[in-house]
Motif scaffolding. Structure first.
Motif, PDB file in Angstrom:
ATOM      1  N   ASP A 154      -1.686   3.698   4.647  1.00  0.00           N
ATOM      2  CA  ASP A 154      -1.075   4.419   5.890  1.00  0.00           C
ATOM      3  C   ASP A 154      -0.402   3.624   6.686  1.00  0.00           C
ATOM      4  N   ASP A 213      -8.371   4.542   1.058  1.00  0.00           N
ATOM      5  CA  ASP A 213      -7.455   4.906   2.021  1.00  0.00           C
ATOM      6  C   ASP A 213      -7.727   3.638   2.900  1.00  0.00           C
ATOM      7  N   ARG A 272       2.990   7.177   4.846  1.00  0.00           N
ATOM      8  CA  ARG A 272       2.053   6.722   3.780  1.00  0.00           C
ATOM      9  C   ARG A 272       2.782   6.346   2.538  1.00  0.00           C
TER      10      ARG A 272
END
Ligand SMILES: [Mg+2]
Length: 333
Positions: free
Chosen positions: A137, A81, A127
């Motif tokens: 993101d 992430d 995203r």
């Protein structure tokens, strides 16, 4: 008492992002920036061009390797992430600020077809998802006269300063705090994988809780237990269920919007961690102690301890024998 410091350090090695992986994620981010810049150059006037500032755990050295999952077709997914802030800066004397949805639409369009996997419109970002599972993101900011606002699709413009946050963390941190944050993130990763209905706090929120309640110790297992105990105690206090932002917008409670279900899910899971850490601490056999953590809290990335009893310091052994039994002295008097 089986001290698991060694095992925690091994666990840290397992979950910590390697330099090689970090570099490959940064390359992916660089390519995406290129694509966004190109789209804006070709489609928007020169006073509406994006700038980028990386943010999030990659800037704080607390990013972890996620547990791999499998797609329907069996391909492995690694859900790294990343966050990359997209900034639009007001040109003096010219009001370029558009509606929030307009910014989101433009950024969404600019990344279209970049990866072959459809991008997602989230409330606070766009995203971009890649075939191997990692995502970037893209929160969108507008900066005017030194004030930075996030284009938040449900709350409108929100004053925010992500750079201030990672600078706050980097000032507070030491190598042990970094590891404690990684253990917490790995715990979240394992627990949410096991129960897909569970939504624990974000890595960002866990970082705030860890820093605010951090207890240092020579041993990581002790530091982690004490930190978790303090977090648990604080959150369970009357009206204590809060996570206050240490930076702009200062003292805003990021738990304020939590549903009862999310709140209870977190408190129950945290309590189970707290109890298992206690059980592991009282256990005299290293293997048994580590298995408590492997089975319920961290998964098999946590190493198995040796099948050996730390009899000298065993709390549970002392408890089970009772204080009346005094071991004979080896040589008598
Ligand atoms: Mg993110």
């Amino acid at each position: 008492m089986a001290v698991l410091h060694k095992e925690y350090i091994k666990f840290n090695k397992e979950i910590k992002l390697s330099t090689k992986k970090k570099d490959s994620l940064k390359t992916s981010r660089k390519e995406l920036r290129k694509k966004i810049r190109k789209w804006f150059e070709e489609n928007k006037p020169k006073e509406i061009q994006p700038k980028f500032t990386s943010q999030g755990s990659i800037e704080m050295n607390t990013c972890i390797n996620p547990i791999s999952t499998e797609n329907d077709d069996g391909t492995k997914q690694y859900k790294y992430d990343l966050d990359d802030g997209v900034y639009f800066i007001e040109v003096k004397g010219e009001d370029n600020k558009r509606a929030i949805d307009t910014w989101h639409d433009w950024v969404f369009e600019s990344v279209d077809n970049h990866t072959g996997v459809p991008s997602k419109r989230k409330t606070t970002c766009v995203r971009v998802i890649f075939a191997d599972g990692h995502h970037i993101d893209l929160p969108i900011y507008y900066k005017k006269d030194g004030t930075i606002e996030l284009a938040h699709r449900s709350k409108s413009w929100t004053v925010s300063d992500p750079k201030e946050f990672y600078e706050w963390f980097n000032k507070k941190k030491n190598p042990q705090i970094e590891r404690i944050v990684r253990y917490l993130k790995a715990w979240k990763n394992f627990r949410e994988n096991k129960n897909t209905n569970l939504k624990l706090p974000s890595g960002f929120e866990l970082t705030i809780l860890a820093v605010n309640n951090y207890k240092s110790d020579d041993n990581d297992d002790k530091s982690f237990i004490e930190t978790i105990k303090k977090i648990n105690k604080e959150l369970n206090r009357d009206k204590g269920f809060k996570c206050l932002l240490p930076t702009t917008p200062k003292n805003q409670d990021t738990f304020a919007d939590y549903s009862e279900t999310r709140k209870n899910g977190f408190l129950t899971t945290l309590n189970s961690l707290n109890n298992d850490l206690d059980r592991a601490k009282d256990e005299s056999n290293f293997k048994t102690a580590s298995e408590i953590l492997i089975n319920n809290q961290f998964g098999t990335r946590f190493p198995k301890g040796e099948d050996k009893t730390d009899s000298g310091k065993s709390n549970s052994l002392k408890k089970s024998l009772g204080s009346a039994i005094i071991p004979p002295k080896p040589y008598g008097n």
